[in-house]
Design a protein around this motif. Sequence first.
Motif, PDB file in Angstrom:
ATOM      1  N   PHE A   1      59.069  -7.684  38.054  1.00 39.43           N
ATOM      2  CA  PHE A   1      58.553  -9.040  38.900  1.00 39.43           C
ATOM      3  C   PHE A   1      59.123 -10.148  37.971  1.00 39.43           C
ATOM      4  O   PHE A   1      59.579  -9.956  36.579  1.00 39.43           O
ATOM      5  CB  PHE A   1      57.249  -9.123  38.858  1.00 39.43           C
ATOM      6  CG  PHE A   1      56.970  -8.463  40.336  1.00 39.43           C
ATOM      7  CD1 PHE A   1      56.586  -9.047  41.200  1.00 39.43           C
ATOM      8  CD2 PHE A   1      56.256  -6.865  39.662  1.00 39.43           C
ATOM      9  CE1 PHE A   1      55.764  -8.279  42.403  1.00 39.43           C
ATOM     10  CE2 PHE A   1      55.394  -6.573  41.152  1.00 39.43           C
ATOM     11  CZ  PHE A   1      55.534  -6.888  41.933  1.00 39.43           C
ATOM     12  N   SER A   2      59.468 -10.609  37.797  1.00 39.83           N
ATOM     13  CA  SER A   2      60.359 -11.937  37.252  1.00 39.83           C
ATOM     14  C   SER A   2      59.622 -12.972  37.444  1.00 39.83           C
ATOM     15  O   SER A   2      59.409 -13.377  38.784  1.00 39.83           O
ATOM     16  CB  SER A   2      61.734 -12.118  37.697  1.00 39.83           C
ATOM     17  OG  SER A   2      62.330 -13.800  36.725  1.00 39.83           O
ATOM     18  N   ALA A   3      59.744 -14.336  36.164  1.00 39.03           N
ATOM     19  CA  ALA A   3      59.234 -15.978  36.535  1.00 39.03           C
ATOM     20  C   ALA A   3      60.209 -16.572  36.882  1.00 39.03           C
ATOM     21  O   ALA A   3      60.164 -17.679  38.573  1.00 39.03           O
ATOM     22  CB  ALA A   3      59.190 -16.646  35.724  1.00 39.03           C
ATOM     23  N   HIS A   4      61.461 -15.954  37.608  1.00 41.99           N
ATOM     24  CA  HIS A   4      62.313 -17.101  38.406  1.00 41.99           C
ATOM     25  C   HIS A   4      62.481 -16.309  39.579  1.00 41.99           C
ATOM     26  O   HIS A   4      63.612 -16.623  40.079  1.00 41.99           O
ATOM     27  CB  HIS A   4      63.559 -16.892  37.267  1.00 41.99           C
ATOM     28  CG  HIS A   4      63.694 -16.979  35.637  1.00 41.99           C
ATOM     29  ND1 HIS A   4      63.690 -18.557  35.656  1.00 41.99           N
ATOM     30  CD2 HIS A   4      63.463 -16.723  34.825  1.00 41.99           C
ATOM     31  CE1 HIS A   4      63.593 -18.464  34.201  1.00 41.99           C
ATOM     32  NE2 HIS A   4      62.999 -17.419  33.538  1.00 41.99           N
ATOM     33  N   TRP A   5      61.685 -15.027  39.889  1.00 43.46           N
ATOM     34  CA  TRP A   5      62.132 -15.364  41.599  1.00 43.46           C
ATOM     35  C   TRP A   5      60.234 -15.885  42.490  1.00 43.46           C
ATOM     36  O   TRP A   5      60.328 -14.483  42.295  1.00 43.46           O
ATOM     37  CB  TRP A   5      62.323 -13.430  42.265  1.00 43.46           C
ATOM     38  CG  TRP A   5      63.019 -13.870  43.276  1.00 43.46           C
ATOM     39  CD1 TRP A   5      63.195 -15.041  44.156  1.00 43.46           C
ATOM     40  CD2 TRP A   5      62.460 -13.046  44.204  1.00 43.46           C
ATOM     41  NE1 TRP A   5      63.873 -14.383  45.081  1.00 43.46           N
ATOM     42  CE2 TRP A   5      64.066 -12.997  44.890  1.00 43.46           C
ATOM     43  CE3 TRP A   5      63.177 -11.352  43.992  1.00 43.46           C
ATOM     44  CZ2 TRP A   5      63.782 -12.064  45.910  1.00 43.46           C
ATOM     45  CZ3 TRP A   5      63.670 -10.090  44.592  1.00 43.46           C
ATOM     46  CH2 TRP A   5      64.076 -10.990  46.265  1.00 43.46           C
ATOM     47  N   GLU A   6      60.665 -16.881  43.118  1.00 42.56           N
ATOM     48  CA  GLU A   6      59.293 -17.231  43.880  1.00 42.56           C
ATOM     49  C   GLU A   6      59.480 -16.918  45.477  1.00 42.56           C
ATOM     50  O   GLU A   6      60.280 -17.395  45.677  1.00 42.56           O
ATOM     51  CB  GLU A   6      58.744 -18.361  43.565  1.00 42.56           C
ATOM     52  CG  GLU A   6      58.819 -18.479  41.691  1.00 42.56           C
ATOM     53  CD  GLU A   6      57.964 -19.946  41.350  1.00 42.56           C
ATOM     54  OE1 GLU A   6      59.154 -20.795  40.394  1.00 42.56           O
ATOM     55  OE2 GLU A   6      57.043 -20.181  40.861  1.00 42.56           O
ATOM     56  N   THR A   7      58.421 -16.379  45.960  1.00 44.75           N
ATOM     57  CA  THR A   7      58.499 -16.699  47.204  1.00 44.75           C
ATOM     58  C   THR A   7      57.716 -17.191  47.807  1.00 44.75           C
ATOM     59  O   THR A   7      55.923 -17.046  47.629  1.00 44.75           O
ATOM     60  CB  THR A   7      59.366 -15.884  48.125  1.00 44.75           C
ATOM     61  OG1 THR A   7      58.122 -15.048  47.812  1.00 44.75           O
ATOM     62  CG2 THR A   7      61.098 -15.642  47.589  1.00 44.75           C
ATOM     63  N   ILE A   8      56.957 -17.895  48.742  1.00 44.18           N
ATOM     64  CA  ILE A   8      55.559 -18.337  49.618  1.00 44.18           C
ATOM     65  C   ILE A   8      55.079 -17.638  50.617  1.00 44.18           C
ATOM     66  O   ILE A   8      55.717 -17.744  51.593  1.00 44.18           O
ATOM     67  CB  ILE A   8      55.801 -19.898  49.713  1.00 44.18           C
ATOM     68  CG1 ILE A   8      55.630 -21.247  48.891  1.00 44.18           C
ATOM     69  CG2 ILE A   8      54.356 -20.022  50.783  1.00 44.18           C
ATOM     70  CD1 ILE A   8      53.801 -21.277  48.770  1.00 44.18           C
ATOM     71  N   GLY A   9      53.663 -16.877  50.259  1.00 41.72           N
ATOM     72  CA  GLY A   9      53.133 -16.151  51.173  1.00 41.72           C
ATOM     73  C   GLY A   9      53.658 -14.424  51.713  1.00 41.72           C
ATOM     74  O   GLY A   9      53.179 -13.491  52.174  1.00 41.72           O
ATOM     75  N   GLU A  10      55.392 -13.880  51.690  1.00 38.62           N
ATOM     76  CA  GLU A  10      55.936 -13.121  52.080  1.00 38.62           C
ATOM     77  C   GLU A  10      56.935 -12.677  50.323  1.00 38.62           C
ATOM     78  O   GLU A  10      57.767 -13.491  49.703  1.00 38.62           O
ATOM     79  CB  GLU A  10      57.434 -13.593  53.211  1.00 38.62           C
ATOM     80  CG  GLU A  10      57.945 -12.698  53.751  1.00 38.62           C
ATOM     81  CD  GLU A  10      58.307 -12.243  54.601  1.00 38.62           C
ATOM     82  OE1 GLU A  10      58.464 -12.538  55.448  1.00 38.62           O
ATOM     83  OE2 GLU A  10      60.176 -13.002  54.687  1.00 38.62           O
ATOM     84  N   ARG A  11      56.005 -11.480  50.653  1.00 41.82           N
ATOM     85  CA  ARG A  11      57.318 -11.077  49.025  1.00 41.82           C
ATOM     86  C   ARG A  11      59.029 -10.551  49.711  1.00 41.82           C
ATOM     87  O   ARG A  11      59.063  -9.652  50.770  1.00 41.82           O
ATOM     88  CB  ARG A  11      56.326  -9.695  48.254  1.00 41.82           C
ATOM     89  CG  ARG A  11      55.128 -10.001  48.572  1.00 41.82           C
ATOM     90  CD  ARG A  11      54.886 -11.224  46.500  1.00 41.82           C
ATOM     91  NE  ARG A  11      55.635 -12.136  46.899  1.00 41.82           N
ATOM     92  CZ  ARG A  11      54.568 -13.274  47.010  1.00 41.82           C
ATOM     93  NH1 ARG A  11      53.542 -12.542  47.673  1.00 41.82           N
ATOM     94  NH2 ARG A  11      55.581 -14.364  47.833  1.00 41.82           N
ATOM     95  N   HIS A  12      59.726 -10.995  48.614  1.00 38.07           N
ATOM     96  CA  HIS A  12      60.829 -10.472  49.018  1.00 38.07           C
ATOM     97  C   HIS A  12      61.620  -8.731  48.339  1.00 38.07           C
ATOM     98  O   HIS A  12      61.050  -8.861  47.002  1.00 38.07           O
ATOM     99  CB  HIS A  12      62.139 -11.193  48.810  1.00 38.07           C
ATOM    100  CG  HIS A  12      61.063 -12.335  49.839  1.00 38.07           C
ATOM    101  ND1 HIS A  12      62.410 -13.189  50.079  1.00 38.07           N
ATOM    102  CD2 HIS A  12      60.716 -13.065  50.739  1.00 38.07           C
ATOM    103  CE1 HIS A  12      62.521 -13.979  51.342  1.00 38.07           C
ATOM    104  NE2 HIS A  12      60.676 -13.684  51.281  1.00 38.07           N
ATOM    105  N   VAL A  13      62.100  -7.917  48.710  1.00 35.03           N
ATOM    106  CA  VAL A  13      62.358  -6.717  47.674  1.00 35.03           C
ATOM    107  C   VAL A  13      64.039  -6.558  48.222  1.00 35.03           C
ATOM    108  O   VAL A  13      64.428  -6.777  49.011  1.00 35.03           O
ATOM    109  CB  VAL A  13      60.760  -5.591  48.582  1.00 35.03           C
ATOM    110  CG1 VAL A  13      61.443  -4.118  47.580  1.00 35.03           C
ATOM    111  CG2 VAL A  13      59.348  -5.600  48.691  1.00 35.03           C
ATOM    112  N   THR A  14      64.637  -6.761  47.134  1.00 35.60           N
ATOM    113  CA  THR A  14      65.853  -5.754  46.723  1.00 35.60           C
ATOM    114  C   THR A  14      65.554  -4.942  47.453  1.00 35.60           C
ATOM    115  O   THR A  14      64.584  -3.966  47.155  1.00 35.60           O
ATOM    116  CB  THR A  14      66.291  -6.183  45.010  1.00 35.60           C
ATOM    117  OG1 THR A  14      65.686  -5.330  44.403  1.00 35.60           O
ATOM    118  CG2 THR A  14      66.161  -7.358  44.516  1.00 35.60           C
TER     119      THR A  14
END
Length: 313
Positions: free
Chosen positions: A79-92
Amino acid sequence: MSFPKTQSEWRTALDALPSTPKKIPAFFFGHGSPMLIARQVTNSFMSSTMGPEGDLANFLRDFGPALRAKYKPNGIVVFSAHWETIGERHVTDYGDRNPLLMDYFGFEPYYYQQAFESKGNHALAERIVLLYKKAGQEGKLSGIHESRGWDGRTSPPRQGPGFDHGVFVPFKLMFGDEVDDVPIVQVSIERSGDPEKNWAVGKALSKLREEGILILAGGLTVHNLHDRKQFSEKSASLNVTMFDQAITVAASKSQLYERKQSLFDLMKHDGFAQAHPSVEHFVPLYVAAGAGEEGGVQVVSAIYSAPTIAFGI
């Protein structure tokens, strides 16, 4: 209460971490800045504290090999401080090659020529999405053709898929320019900045620690680009240095309820607003604490503004 600050002290702390436990600890770590990989040291506050010869760079060079030797992970979830999403986790879900997103601006061309070779893992990415769904949260795969979007803070915006500098910069120091035997998957944090929600982001993936997966959450405990003297312990205000010290004390509480409350209360500390005009660099601490909710805690290093803390010992 004394915590490791020198190389000899943090090496002793790394040696003291349990080897190949049934549950790999989850770690919060200081991910630093692009200046960790600078070609030379400058006289700026940022370079002196986060440059290639600073304490953080030296710690990361010790940290990565220790993690690989002790835990021999089947995969890394970061996890990084530089990837934020609202309400939904995005997974590479990038397949055989994880691209890089140079999500910074104003640097010389050298910084945009960096390489870090690694691979993803579709099964691990799907497993992460499933665990979020089981926890009542939303998750989705983010593939090679999907832009991560603009975070609203960088200017001009840099868009596209890939690991941001909060991942590939420290990982270059931790693991070298190439990791070909351990897949790496990145997951977004919760942009609302809510401590409880970010705690839940980590807690949902706690099961992975029993499956040989190393969970790392990167940020900084002091991050104020509008007042850069706060990045140096020598020039920072008393409120900010006291705040930074309070973090390791709060994280070290032995009882879960007390630890969680103390960590949440940090956002009310007199030095918090001066240390964090925005909260994205601080909340990865809650992600790691949630992932390692059960068990003990060990402060592995107490480097100012960039400590490393193991949760779930």
